[in-house]
Enzyme design. Structure first.
Site, PDB file in Angstrom:
ATOM      1  N   ASN A  48       0.826  -1.207   0.000  1.00 61.20           N
ATOM      2  CA  ASN A  48       0.000   0.000   0.000  1.00 61.20           C
ATOM      3  C   ASN A  48       0.864   1.262   0.000  1.00 61.20           C
ATOM      4  OD1 ASN A  48      -2.387  -1.544   0.202  1.00 61.20           O
ATOM      5  ND2 ASN A  48      -2.072  -1.737   2.408  1.00 61.20           N
ATOM      6  N   HIS A 134     -14.139  -1.493   5.964  1.00 59.04           N
ATOM      7  CA  HIS A 134     -12.976  -2.068   6.635  1.00 59.04           C
ATOM      8  C   HIS A 134     -13.297  -2.540   8.062  1.00 59.04           C
ATOM      9  CE1 HIS A 134      -8.893  -2.022   8.463  1.00 59.04           C
ATOM     10  NE2 HIS A 134      -8.504  -2.320   7.238  1.00 59.04           N
ATOM     11  N   GLU A 178     -16.204   4.066   2.685  1.00 57.80           N
ATOM     12  CA  GLU A 178     -14.828   4.344   2.291  1.00 57.80           C
ATOM     13  C   GLU A 178     -14.847   5.173   1.008  1.00 57.80           C
ATOM     14  OE1 GLU A 178     -12.461   0.720   2.199  1.00 57.80           O
ATOM     15  OE2 GLU A 178     -13.427   0.024   4.042  1.00 57.80           O
ATOM     16  N   SER A 182     -10.912  -0.770  -0.001  1.00 55.68           N
ATOM     17  CA  SER A 182      -9.556  -1.296   0.136  1.00 55.68           C
ATOM     18  C   SER A 182      -9.340  -2.606  -0.613  1.00 55.68           C
ATOM     19  CB  SER A 182      -9.223  -1.490   1.617  1.00 55.68           C
ATOM     20  OG  SER A 182     -10.075  -2.454   2.199  1.00 55.68           O
ATOM     21  N   ASP A 207     -13.746   6.973   5.061  1.00 54.15           N
ATOM     22  CA  ASP A 207     -12.412   6.445   5.329  1.00 54.15           C
ATOM     23  C   ASP A 207     -11.620   6.541   4.019  1.00 54.15           C
ATOM     24  OD1 ASP A 207     -10.197   4.779   5.556  1.00 54.15           O
ATOM     25  OD2 ASP A 207     -11.195   3.388   6.921  1.00 54.15           O
ATOM     26  N   HIS A 210      -7.170   4.712   1.248  1.00 52.45           N
ATOM     27  CA  HIS A 210      -6.554   4.403  -0.052  1.00 52.45           C
ATOM     28  C   HIS A 210      -6.738   5.515  -1.080  1.00 52.45           C
ATOM     29  CE1 HIS A 210      -5.497   0.323   1.142  1.00 52.45           C
ATOM     30  NE2 HIS A 210      -6.620   0.366   1.840  1.00 52.45           N
ATOM     31  N   LYS A 233      -0.376   4.509   4.332  1.00 57.12           N
ATOM     32  CA  LYS A 233      -0.419   3.965   2.966  1.00 57.12           C
ATOM     33  C   LYS A 233       0.366   4.884   2.034  1.00 57.12           C
ATOM     34  CE  LYS A 233      -3.686   0.846   4.498  1.00 57.12           C
ATOM     35  NZ  LYS A 233      -4.984   0.605   5.082  1.00 57.12           N
TER      36      LYS A 233
END
Ligand SMILES: *Cc1c(COP(=O)(O)O)cnc(C)c1O
Length: 375
Positions: A48, A134, A178, A182, A207, A210, A233
């Site tokens: 990541n 997540h 998110e 992810s 979130d 990423h 990340k």
């Protein structure tokens, strides 16, 4: 004691039988995506560290100089004596980047989500969570003792129906999702979710683990009052954060147990994250590389165009994902199989991630190897 050993052994045997046993391999990542495992070089598509900042000389220098000046550990929680002066600059940079009045750095992304949700929701409240969110959003949900409702992945209609049916039965309401998923690499419909949230007086929590640094933020993020993310990340360091209004951040500092009752980050980590954010601001073209590689890959394999540097290849059974991962390893490629419970039962997959230090040739090599093993 005997019953404990028996319990552990039985559980492990069950996991093994279902191809869900996991092992740890020491991995040396000093050389970007060319990693060393068991004395062998593998080209990794499983990190990541999208911008390879965890090994960037300028970021390392920032961490070393902070260690030399301030020492290794924080010495206490932030509320006692662990609030290192370096935090102010990092939190100002995060707030500026997210367009919020304030930001608060946590020990990790996991600690951020598991602490901020219970600080804002309690027994009479409701939390609506995307089904693919997540594990740490679920941990926060559980710790909050709020009623938790899961909605079908990215399904705005389903979310709207749940809000219409259930919102009025509860005091406060939150929607958690998110920005970039992810394990799937797709993106949430932020504008439509924000619209619903505003209509039903629900607070949106996103979130961005990423997204930060590698995906252009959705313009509708300005309507999201709780913007969480991680520094571990693309930022290449460690730590989590929440960007929000001044009042929310102040309340979280008082109430989030995973912020109050844990030691502050090491000075080196704070300095590295601050240097990495400055690097990201100064190098926008470099930051487009991971997504460009992912799109090259999806083009080569005829997959739907990548929406982020994460591309899943869903295989179904855990054993199938392990077998394909093993074949790629024989070709010198590291693509870890992702299995339940990280992903839902029956959706084991290879999850490819692309980073700035990959070359077009590296991407071609992965695509060719996959095409060969799948045919
Ligand atoms: C990795 C990740 C986290 C956890 O962040 P850490 O800083 O590694 O604890 C939280 N949410 C999502 C979506 C993630 O992928």
């Amino acid at each position: 004691m005997r019953s404990l050993e028996q319990f552990a052994a039985d559980k492990l045997a069950t996991l093994s039988a279902r191809a869900l046993a996991r092992s740890l391999s020491p991995t040396d990542r000093r050389n970007g995506p060319r990693v060393l495992r068991d004395g062998r070089e593998l080209l990794s598509f499983s990190c990541n560290d999208y911008l390879n900042l965890s090994t960037h000389p300028d970021i390392i220098a920032a961490a070393m100089s902070a260690t030399e000046r301030y020492g290794v550990g924080a010495g206490g929680s932030r509320a006692v004596t662990g609030n290192h002066p370096l935090y102010a600059e990092l939190e100002a940079a995060l707030a500026a980047r997210k367009g919020t009045a304030a930001a608060l750095v946590f020990g990790s992304g996991y600690l951020a989500n598991s602490g901020l949700i219970p600080a804002l929701l309690g027994e009479d409240d409701v939390l609506l969570v995307d089904e693919l969110a997540h594990a740490c959003l679920w941990a926060g949900a559980k710790l909050s003792s709020a009623r938790v409702l899961r909605f079908a992945h990215n399904d705005v209609e389903a979310l709207g129906a749940l809000l219409a049916a259930e919102r009025h039965r509860h005091g406060r309401a939150m929607i958690a999702t998110e920005t970039v998923f992810s394990m799937d690499g797709d993106r949430a419909p932020i504008a439509a979710i924000a619209e619903l949230a505003e209509r039903h007086d629900a607070w949106t929590l996103t979130d961005d683990a990423h997204g930060l640094g590698v995906v252009a933020p959705d313009p509708a993020m300005a309507r999201v009052p709780l913007q969480m993310g991680t520094l571990s990340k693309a930022v290449g360091a460690y730590g989590g954060y929440l960007a929000a209004s001044a009042a929310v951040i102040d309340l979280i500092r008082h109430r989030a147990r995973s912020w109050v009752y844990t030691t502050g980050l090491p000075p080196a980590t704070i300095a590295a994250a601050t240097a990495a954010l400055a690097f990201i601001d100064a190098n926008p073209d470099y930051c487009t590389r991971p997504l460009a590689h992912a799109r090259r890959f999806t083009r080569l394999l005829g997959l739907p165009e990548a929406a982020s540097p994460i591309v899943p290849l869903i295989l179904g059974p855990a054993a199938a994902a392990l077998a394909l991962s093993q074949k790629l390893a024989e070709d010198g490629l590291l693509v870890t199989a992702i299995r339940p419970p990280t992903v839902p039962e029956g959706t084991a997959r290879l999850r490819m991630t692309f980073c700035a230090a990959h070359t077009n040739g590296d991407v071609n090599r992965l695509a060719e190897s996959l095409a060969r093993h799948r045919s």
